[in-house]
Design a protein around this motif. Structure first.
Motif, PDB file in Angstrom:
ATOM      1  N   LYS A  97       0.833  -1.199   0.000  1.00 31.07           N
ATOM      2  CA  LYS A  97       0.000   0.000   0.000  1.00 31.07           C
ATOM      3  C   LYS A  97       0.870   1.253   0.000  1.00 31.07           C
ATOM      4  CE  LYS A  97      -0.538   0.435   5.037  1.00 31.07           C
ATOM      5  NZ  LYS A  97      -1.526   0.529   6.141  1.00 31.07           N
ATOM      6  N   GLN A 141      -0.502  -2.602  -6.153  1.00 29.81           N
ATOM      7  CA  GLN A 141      -0.993  -1.590  -5.230  1.00 29.81           C
ATOM      8  C   GLN A 141      -2.297  -2.059  -4.598  1.00 29.81           C
ATOM      9  OE1 GLN A 141      -1.244   2.381  -6.764  1.00 29.81           O
ATOM     10  NE2 GLN A 141      -2.538   3.109  -5.091  1.00 29.81           N
ATOM     11  N   GLY A 142      -2.324  -2.028  -3.270  1.00 34.45           N
ATOM     12  CA  GLY A 142      -3.524  -2.463  -2.569  1.00 34.45           C
ATOM     13  C   GLY A 142      -3.449  -2.152  -1.094  1.00 34.45           C
ATOM     14  N   GLU A 196     -12.583  -4.348  -1.391  1.00 36.60           N
ATOM     15  CA  GLU A 196     -11.938  -4.968  -2.556  1.00 36.60           C
ATOM     16  C   GLU A 196     -10.414  -4.919  -2.427  1.00 36.60           C
ATOM     17  OE1 GLU A 196     -13.768  -6.453  -4.942  1.00 36.60           O
ATOM     18  OE2 GLU A 196     -15.622  -5.865  -3.939  1.00 36.60           O
ATOM     19  N   ILE A 246      -7.384  -2.852  -4.729  1.00 35.35           N
ATOM     20  CA  ILE A 246      -6.639  -3.098  -5.969  1.00 35.35           C
ATOM     21  C   ILE A 246      -7.490  -2.732  -7.180  1.00 35.35           C
ATOM     22  CG2 ILE A 246      -5.232  -4.918  -4.955  1.00 35.35           C
ATOM     23  CD1 ILE A 246      -6.976  -6.977  -6.318  1.00 35.35           C
ATOM     24  N   SER A 247      -6.826  -2.429  -8.281  1.00 36.16           N
ATOM     25  CA  SER A 247      -7.525  -2.037  -9.499  1.00 36.16           C
ATOM     26  C   SER A 247      -8.172  -3.258 -10.161  1.00 36.16           C
ATOM     27  CB  SER A 247      -6.546  -1.388 -10.484  1.00 36.16           C
ATOM     28  OG  SER A 247      -5.601  -2.346 -10.948  1.00 36.16           O
ATOM     29  N   ARG A 248      -9.119  -3.000 -11.063  1.00 38.86           N
ATOM     30  CA  ARG A 248      -9.756  -4.094 -11.793  1.00 38.86           C
ATOM     31  C   ARG A 248      -8.746  -4.876 -12.611  1.00 38.86           C
ATOM     32  NH1 ARG A 248     -15.447  -1.950 -14.402  1.00 38.86           N
ATOM     33  NH2 ARG A 248     -16.499  -1.606 -12.407  1.00 38.86           N
ATOM     34  N   GLU A 249      -7.826  -4.146 -13.212  1.00 37.96           N
ATOM     35  CA  GLU A 249      -6.811  -4.797 -14.048  1.00 37.96           C
ATOM     36  C   GLU A 249      -5.941  -5.733 -13.215  1.00 37.96           C
ATOM     37  OE1 GLU A 249      -2.972  -3.589 -16.840  1.00 37.96           O
ATOM     38  OE2 GLU A 249      -4.320  -2.031 -16.073  1.00 37.96           O
ATOM     39  N   ASP A 250      -5.499  -5.271 -12.048  1.00 33.69           N
ATOM     40  CA  ASP A 250      -4.666  -6.111 -11.182  1.00 33.69           C
ATOM     41  C   ASP A 250      -5.464  -7.288 -10.628  1.00 33.69           C
ATOM     42  OD1 ASP A 250      -2.358  -4.656 -11.529  1.00 33.69           O
ATOM     43  OD2 ASP A 250      -2.711  -3.352  -9.803  1.00 33.69           O
ATOM     44  N   ARG A 251      -6.726  -7.047 -10.296  1.00 28.01           N
ATOM     45  CA  ARG A 251      -7.560  -8.136  -9.781  1.00 28.01           C
ATOM     46  C   ARG A 251      -7.713  -9.234 -10.832  1.00 28.01           C
ATOM     47  NH1 ARG A 251     -10.903  -8.154  -5.358  1.00 28.01           N
ATOM     48  NH2 ARG A 251     -12.406  -9.868  -5.241  1.00 28.01           N
TER      49      ARG A 251
END
Length: 331
Positions: free
Chosen positions: A65, A103-104, A110, A113-118
């Motif tokens: 983070k 990044q999280g 959630e 984290i971003s949708r792309e990373d998820r």
């Protein structure tokens, strides 16, 4: 076992060719993609180091983070600066390229984290080590629940989406069942429903929660052990739905051997006392002789995580399911 491959059996030195035995740990991780939470912490960082040092893992994702004005990638740029990684950088420098920071923040919905990373994690990850948690004994209860309990629930939600998940390892603590004299491999019943506690933490202001802390925590002693017990309850709900392993270390102390004997940079728990002992500033401590120092070295904890991972993945018939087992919290 000596470095030369000799071992002493009944005072007779016997030469053992260690190369004849397969490296079961390395074979288990070969070509796998691993996600580690808490990778900047004492246990998580040592786990990342050992995986890179001893296996040909395909990829290691670590959740980092933003903190104190530094973004994830800025913090990751200095991740391997510690002397803790010096043996790894000397012996297997190419392995560092297998680590990627995501990044999280476990305390966010959630896990931040971003949708792309998820999507990347869902498609690629095989093994998840959830060691991320606040380990402060005096942390406010709202933060503990949001990070340690809700964060665990969010990680479980992510694990359910992972396409090729082989194992979810939850790093808990020996002190999650304070009422039990002996810590058995059982599920304990917590005094409060963990989902109710999350809802309360989400909707109640911190000041009011602080007033209620002693009532909520009860004989758990502090908000850390209380939150870890609630987190375990979250995990145990899913043991019949996911491949889950729970590991409960006691108080984690410096390395005894790997990668650097005696290494620590943690000041939590008894480490502040040990630092004073080592510096000669503290010579005597008043203790009760009947008490036992319940410590375990950092590298022993990592050994346990890796060996139990191997055992779970490769010995299907030995997998335990505790979802229907319950034990009271009585002494």
């Amino acid at each position: 076992m000596s470095p030369s491959g000799h071992k002493r059996v009944f005072d007779e030195e016997v030469l053992v060719d260690l190369t004849q035995f397969p490296d079961r740990i390395a074979d288990t991780f070969a070509g796998k993609t691993v996600l580690v939470t808490g990778a900047t912490g004492f246990v998580g960082r040592a786990l990342v180091e050992r995986i890179l040092h001893n296996t040909d893992v395909k990829k290691v994702y670590i959740l980092i983070k933003s903190k104190r004005g530094k973004g994830t990638q800025e913090r990751f740029a200095h991740y391997f600066d510690s002397c803790f990684f010096d043996p790894l950088k000397k012996e297997r420098p190419e392995s560092l390229k297998r680590v990627e920071a995501i990044q999280g923040d476990l305390s966010e919905l959630e896990i931040g984290i971003s949708r792309e990373d998820r999507r990347k994690l869902i498609d690629e990850v095989n093994i998840i080590y959830h060691s991320g948690a606040s380990v402060r004994f005096d942390e406010y209860i709202k933060k503990m629940i949001m990070l340690n309990v809700r964060g665990t629930r969010n990680m479980i939600a992510l694990a359910k989406e992972v396409k090729n998940l082989q194992l979810f390892v939850h790093v808990s603590t020996t002190y999650c069942q304070p009422r039990n004299v002996v810590l058995n491999e059982d599920v304990s019943i917590t005094p409060h429903n963990p989902h109710d506690m999350i809802r309360i933490a989400e909707n109640m202001d911190e000041g009011t929660l602080n007033i209620l802390t002693s009532k909520l925590v009860g004989d758990y002693g502090n908000t850390y052990t209380f939150s870890k017990a609630l987190a375990e309850a979250i995990v145990f709900e899913q043991m019949d739905k996911l491949p889950i392993l729970v590991v409960r270390p006691s108080i984690v102390m410096p390395c005894i051997k790997h990668p650097i004997p005696g290494f620590t940079d943690s000041e939590y728990g008894p480490m502040s006392l040990w630092i004073l002992y080592c510096k000669g500033m503290l010579r005597v401590t008043k203790v009760k002789p009947e008490y036992v120092l319940d410590y375990v070295t950092l590298d022993m904890v990592i050994n346990t995580l890796l060996i139990t991972t191997y055992n779970y993945i490769n010995n299907t018939e030995k997998k335990y399911r505790y979802a229907t087992r319950r034990t009271s919290n009585g002494p």
